[in-house]
Structure formats: C-alpha cells, structure tokens
Design an enzyme around this catalytic site. Structure first.
Site, PDB file in Angstrom:
ATOM      1  CG  ASN A   6       0.330  14.033  -4.720  1.00 28.33           C
ATOM      2  OD1 ASN A   6       1.255  14.786  -5.015  1.00 28.33           O
ATOM      3  ND2 ASN A   6      -0.204  13.166  -5.574  1.00 28.33           N
ATOM      4  CE  LYS A   8      -3.120  14.911  -7.450  1.00 30.15           C
ATOM      5  NZ  LYS A   8      -4.094  14.200  -8.260  1.00 30.15           N
ATOM      6  CG  HIS A  76       0.266   9.544  -7.900  1.00 30.71           C
ATOM      7  ND1 HIS A  76      -0.525   9.911  -8.970  1.00 30.71           N
ATOM      8  CD2 HIS A  76      -0.391   9.939  -6.784  1.00 30.71           C
ATOM      9  CE1 HIS A  76      -1.613  10.506  -8.502  1.00 30.71           C
ATOM     10  NE2 HIS A  76      -1.558  10.528  -7.184  1.00 30.71           N
ATOM     11  CD  GLU A  78      -2.190  12.651 -10.919  1.00 30.04           C
ATOM     12  OE1 GLU A  78      -1.220  13.280 -10.436  1.00 30.04           O
ATOM     13  OE2 GLU A  78      -3.368  12.820 -10.544  1.00 30.04           O
ATOM     14  CD  GLU A 142      -3.525   7.837  -4.414  1.00 30.26           C
ATOM     15  OE1 GLU A 142      -3.907   8.754  -3.703  1.00 30.26           O
ATOM     16  OE2 GLU A 142      -2.777   8.001  -5.388  1.00 30.26           O
ATOM     17  N   GLY A 148      -9.001  12.820  -8.356  1.00 30.56           N
ATOM     18  CA  GLY A 148      -9.253  14.108  -9.003  1.00 30.56           C
ATOM     19  C   GLY A 148     -10.581  14.166  -9.743  1.00 30.56           C
ATOM     20  CB  SER A 178     -12.340  12.450  -4.518  1.00 31.02           C
ATOM     21  OG  SER A 178     -11.992  12.600  -5.876  1.00 31.02           O
TER      22      SER A 178
END
Ligand code: PEP
Length: 220
Positions: A6, A8, A76, A78, A142, A148, A178
């Site tokens: 990904n 991003k 996701h 985010e 996740e 991150g 990570s």
C-alpha cells in the site's frame, strides 16, 4: 501467500523495479496505469459503490477495470480515521466492487484504546458482520496501533486475531502493521496468516522484494 504493498499518498518506487514480483501493488490513482503497464497486479486504494454519479473525488469500479486494475483496498483504517468511512460505507464499497468484478482487500482492526479496553473481538465482530464471504474477497487484519508506528503485533497476537476473524468469516486474512523484512518471517509463518499488507516497507523496492521472497519461501 498474498503480499500487497500500500503506497498510500506516496509516489512509490518505479514499477519496473518490481517487474516479475508475485505481489499486489496499491499505488495512488495517478500511478495505476503505469503499474498495470509494467505488468504488476494493481489494486486501487479505494472504490465507490456506484458505477458513476455525482460523487466528487471518488472513483468507480468500471473506471478502474477499464484501465486494467484488478482490485481495490476498502476500509483502510486511514479512510475510517480521517475520511469518515464507516462499517456501512465499507460494506457498500465491498459489495459494489465485488459485484462489478473487482477483487477486494477489506481492512479491519482495533485501535490501541479498544485493545486496552479488551474490546478487540467486539470491534472485529462489528466490522465483519456487515460483510459476506465471496471468492474474490480477502481480509486484512491491521491493528491501528501498529500501522506506521513501528509497533508490530507479535506473531502470537496476529495468529490469535486471524483465527478469530476466520471463525466469523471464511476468507484469507493478511496481516498489516509495520511489516518489515526483519519481522516478516515470524508473522508469515503463523498458520492463519495468509499474507501481508505492507505500507512503509513497500515504498522501497528492495524491502518489498525481500518481504515477498520471505513469503514465497514459507509457502513453497
Ligand atoms: C498499511 O498502510 O496498510 C500499513 C500496514 O502500513 P505500515 O506497514 O507502514 O504500518
């Protein structure tokens, strides 16, 4: 074994540096075509549920399919955290994308506060109860606290969550949070970890390649 990168809102590596890799890449929209043309299995990072309409800033499944995109991430953390994505809109996106012929990686996972309150299973149950099994649906566990942050779930935490997820919905489950070349082996060796969704380490072609090679070695 499925390894997905990904990128991003980063430009990402030169797609040609990844040629021949058995992996999925999820670049920003402007780089989708370059990745498809380089022969990579290419997913978008988001997709709307309608084929077209007055939805400024969105992209539809037929538009992605038209340029050779294979699938999309959906939900996701985010998107959930910063852009108002809810379990209901995730369900709409997943259903719309699968119905249109895209593959989907749907992301689930708890925040640090939810884990500390002992709510991990409740959160996963709530996020998964809106989804149905489908041959083209893959899930990604996740934990938000590991994305991150440099914090990684231990292989045992990942295994426990993956087994729980599979008890609710029959689908392959990728781990994300990570993942790096030096921790990939422990995570990918777990029996219910079917691959990885890699953020930061997928921006470096060599790191991403190393994770893919670890995955291939474990399931060969
Ligand atoms: C992600 O963006 O899905 C992710 C897991 O990021 P990172 O690997 O950087 O934690």
């Amino acid at each position: 074994m499925i390894i997905a990168g990904n990128w991003k809102m980063f430009r990402g590596p030169d797609p040609h540096a990844l040629a021949g890799l058995d992996a999925i890449v999820c670049p920003p929209f402007t780089r989708l075509r370059a990745c498809v043309e380089a022969g990579l299995t290419t997913y978008a990072q988001n997709v709307h549920w309608e084929p077209e309409g007055a939805y400024t800033g969105e992209i539809s499944a037929p538009m992605l399919l038209e340029i050779g995109v294979t699938g999309s991430l959906v939900g996701h953390s985010e998107r959930r955290q910063y852009f108002g994505e809810t379990d209901q809109t995730v369900a709409l996106r997943v259903r719309g994308a699968l119905g249109a012929g895209l593959r989907v990686i749907a992301c689930v996972g708890e925040t640090q506060a939810e884990r500390e309150r002992g709510e991990t299973e409740d959160v996963l149950r709530r996020q998964l109860e809106v989804l149905e099994p489908h041959p083209d649906l893959v899930l990604a566990y996740e934990p938000v606290w590991a994305i991150g942050t440099g914090l990684t779930a231990t292989p045992e935490i990942a295994q426990e969550a993956h087994a729980f997820i599979k008890s609710l919905l029959d689908a392959p489950v990728l781990y994300g949070g990570s993942v790096k070349p030096d921790n990939a082996e422990g995570l990918l060796s777990q029996p219910d970890v079917d691959g990885a969704l890699v953020g930061g380490a997928s921006l470096d072609a060599e790191s991403f390649r190393a994770i893919c090679e670890t995955g291939a070695r474990i399931r060969s």
